[in-house]
Design a protein around this motif. Structure first.
Motif: not given
Ligand SMILES: C[S@@+](CC[C@H](N)C(=O)[O-])C[C@H]1O[C@@H](n2cnc3c(N)ncnc32)[C@H](O)[C@@H]1O
Length: 266
Positions: A99, A252-253, A103, A259, A250
């Motif tokens: 992740l 992100i999960r 991002v 989280e 933010k």
């Protein structure tokens, strides 16, 4: 002993030791020992193994029975479609860490020649993947010289343009960075005991921050002087700090809806 007998024996031993993934692990141990693929192992059941191979299968099976991670046995872990060499000098790359790459790719796509630094690079998985996908140079650091040797090996094998620096935290950096990525150690001392046995074979320095959450707070505080973006993996014990930060952009999960990655914009 032939392949079929060795496979059955290994499956049996791992099952008895309550290894949930006994079938696939047995197959991996066989493949790794005889240096052949699944198809060969499954289509050559009568092929006789030599004494060295039988001893090696026994040695690896005994390690696995003690919960030694399979990735350390096969020296291999896939991350973002690339194959990384791993051993017990580094944390085994986790799927949720991908992740961070997702991002970072998104944010970097809006920046011309982004300057990216990866802190606590371990196997080099984040830095190497980003360098390959963005076709750019990445600086990566780690406090562990042993981990850096593994990252160096992976950069060479995967032909990635990264430079490696042995440093504590962000101390070596000057400002002017666009993005800092990091999957820092974030397991607190009292949480460590609750981790599964497999995880306890991974370097403690990769899991437990030296001063607990103070280490994470310090990273955020220092990063704001140096970079526009900080992209950091977190666990449940860091959520309070993260949510209290005025710079949080933010969270992100991950795939289990936890989280997992905090994005800060300074
Ligand atoms: C959770 S592991 C992450 C490894 C890799 N980036 C990954 O995502 O798989 C944390 C890494 O941070 C390194 N580390 C621990 N304390 C550090 C510090 N004070 N400064 C720099 N690196 C540190 C460890 O050696 C380890 O390689």
């Amino acid at each position: 002993m032939n392949i079929k007998e060795a496979l059955q024996k290994t499956i049996q031993q791992l099952k008895q030791a309550n290894i949930a993934t006994y079938h696939i692990d047995a197959l991996l141990i066989l493949k790794d020992t005889i240096k052949k693929d699944d198809v060969y192992v499954l289509t050559n059941p009568q092929k006789e193994l030599n004494d060295r191979q039988i001893e090696e299968i026994e040695r690896l099976t005994n390690k696995r029975k003690l919960r030694y991670p399979m990735a350390y046995i096969t020296h291999s872990k896939e991350f973002y479609g690339l194959e990384f060499y791993v051993d017990d000098r580094v944390l085994i790359p986790r799927p949720e860490t991908e992740l961070i790459v997702d991002v970072t790719l998104k944010i970097a796509s809006d920046i011309k020649n982004p300057k990216i630094v990866d802190i606590g690079t371990g196997s080099g998985c984040i830095a190497i993947t980003l360098s390959k996908l963005l076709d750019t140079h990445i600086t990566a650091s780690d406090i562990s010289k042993e981990a850096l040797n593994v990252a160096k090996l992976n950069a060479k094998r995967l032909d990635a343009d990264i430079s490696l620096i042995n440093a504590n935290g962000l101390d070596f950096l000057k400002n002017g960075i666009d993005i800092i990525t990091t999957n820092p150690p974030y397991v607190l001392e009292n949480e460590y005991e609750l981790l599964s046995e497999d995880v306890k074979f991974e370097p403690k320095i990769a899991l437990i921050p030296p001063s607990g959450n103070g280490f994470i707070e310090d990273l955020i505080e220092k990063a704001k002087q140096l970079t526009k973006w900080l992209i950091m993996e977190i666990g449940p014990s860091q959520l309070k700090i993260i949510k209290n930060s005025r710079y949080i952009y933010k969270i992100i999960r991950d795939f289990s809806n936890k989280e997992r990655v905090a994005v800060f914009k300074f």
